[in-house]
Design a protein around this motif. Structure first.
Motif, PDB file in Angstrom:
ATOM      1  N   VAL A 198       4.343   6.141   6.249  1.00  0.00           N
ATOM      2  CA  VAL A 198       4.866   5.174   5.121  1.00  0.00           C
ATOM      3  C   VAL A 198       4.572   3.876   5.407  1.00  0.00           C
ATOM      4  O   VAL A 198       3.763   3.080   4.817  1.00  0.00           O
ATOM      5  N   TYR A 199       4.893   3.293   6.840  1.00  0.00           N
ATOM      6  CA  TYR A 199       4.616   2.056   7.235  1.00  0.00           C
ATOM      7  C   TYR A 199       3.291   1.693   7.558  1.00  0.00           C
ATOM      8  O   TYR A 199       2.706   0.728   7.003  1.00  0.00           O
ATOM      9  N   VAL A 200       2.564   2.763   8.026  1.00  0.00           N
ATOM     10  CA  VAL A 200       1.141   2.458   8.362  1.00  0.00           C
ATOM     11  C   VAL A 200       0.332   2.418   6.663  1.00  0.00           C
ATOM     12  O   VAL A 200      -0.375   1.452   6.905  1.00  0.00           O
ATOM     13  N   ARG A 201       0.653   3.152   6.050  1.00  0.00           N
ATOM     14  CA  ARG A 201       0.246   2.945   4.423  1.00  0.00           C
ATOM     15  C   ARG A 201       0.652   1.576   3.914  1.00  0.00           C
ATOM     16  O   ARG A 201      -0.513   0.976   3.394  1.00  0.00           O
ATOM     17  N   TRP A 202       1.716   0.880   3.948  1.00  0.00           N
ATOM     18  CA  TRP A 202       1.937  -0.224   3.461  1.00  0.00           C
ATOM     19  C   TRP A 202       1.196  -1.029   4.197  1.00  0.00           C
ATOM     20  O   TRP A 202       0.944  -2.194   3.724  1.00  0.00           O
ATOM     21  N   TYR A 203       0.914  -1.150   5.517  1.00  0.00           N
ATOM     22  CA  TYR A 203       0.197  -2.054   6.106  1.00  0.00           C
ATOM     23  C   TYR A 203      -1.210  -2.392   5.896  1.00  0.00           C
ATOM     24  O   TYR A 203      -1.685  -3.479   5.721  1.00  0.00           O
TER      25      TYR A 203
END
Length: 233
Positions: free
Chosen positions: A24-29
């Motif tokens: 999730v956080y890698v995608r948001w980044y």
């Protein structure tokens, strides 16, 4: 839960955190104009205590695996390419991101290089052709380096690629650069060339998914987020 791909499972041995959260956080980044500090604050609001540098490490470890998986299910592109390069700052110095799209605006390929010269252009075309097959026509601007690089590729081909030099025809790729530049603007310059290449590949990956360039979605096309997460299995 579906089994993870062996490549992702190998990476997870060195990343001791739930994969679902990391994805999730890698995608948001890579998908949104968010800084690592923004992500750290967002995680804190969800009572997840992770330093911003850890999110960066997740991205560096996971994105090469996810990009490789995407390459296996990337839709074929057209045979009429528009190629150009844009600028990315690495350690305070401008580097060159070579990119091309087809006539429909689909991303053909990308490559970050230190220099803007004949060798860089040739290397880009070789990579793009290896990954996507040879085009019939490539449109470039008035760059002598890009022309020389493409001529060097043609010199080794039985059927040469048609070359067009017309700046106004390259508006489509210049407009496409903007999506990448919007995301890199908040990064304020990459610290290392190696990391820049990986993070840019993730940004390009999400951009291609958003443009519908991933196969296997079926009639009910899943969201871009679900397509991104599916690359881990």
């Amino acid at each position: 839960m579906k089994a993870l791909s062996p490549a992702v499972a190998k990476v997870l041995k060195r990343l001791h955190y739930p994969l679902e959260i990391m994805l999730v956080y890698v995608r948001w980044y890579v998908a949104y104009p968010l800084s690592l500090r923004n992500l750290e604050e967002m995680m804190s609001e969800r009572e997840i205590a992770v330093d911003h540098s850890t999110v960066h490490r997740w991205a560096i470890k996971l994105l090469p695996v996810l990009e490789k998986a995407f390459r296996r299910c990337k839709r074929p592109v057209g045979k009429n390419w528009r190629m150009d390069e844009t600028y990315v700052k690495v350690r305070g110095t401008w580097k060159y991101l070579y990119r091309a799209v087809d006539k429909a605006g689909n991303t053909v390929d990308f490559l970050l290089r230190v220099k803007r010269d004949k060798e860089a252009a040739r290397r880009y075309f070789e990579k793009a052709i290896d990954q996507n097959g040879a085009p019939e026509t490539v449109t470039i601007d008035k760059s002598g380096a890009n022309l020389a690089g493409l001529r060097a590729v043609n010199a080794e081909r039985e059927t040469p690629i048609k070359i067009r030099q017309a700046k106004y025809l390259n508006n489509i790729v210049e407009q496409d650069h903007r999506a990448i530049k919007r995301r890199t603007r908040l990064i304020l310059g990459f610290k290392e060339f190696h990391c820049a290449r990986i993070l840019l590949s993730g940004i390009e990956l999400m951009h291609m998914i958003a443009k519908g360039q991933m196969e296997g979605a079926g009639k009910l096309k899943p969201s871009a987020a679900r397509q991104f997460y599916s690359l881990s299995i």
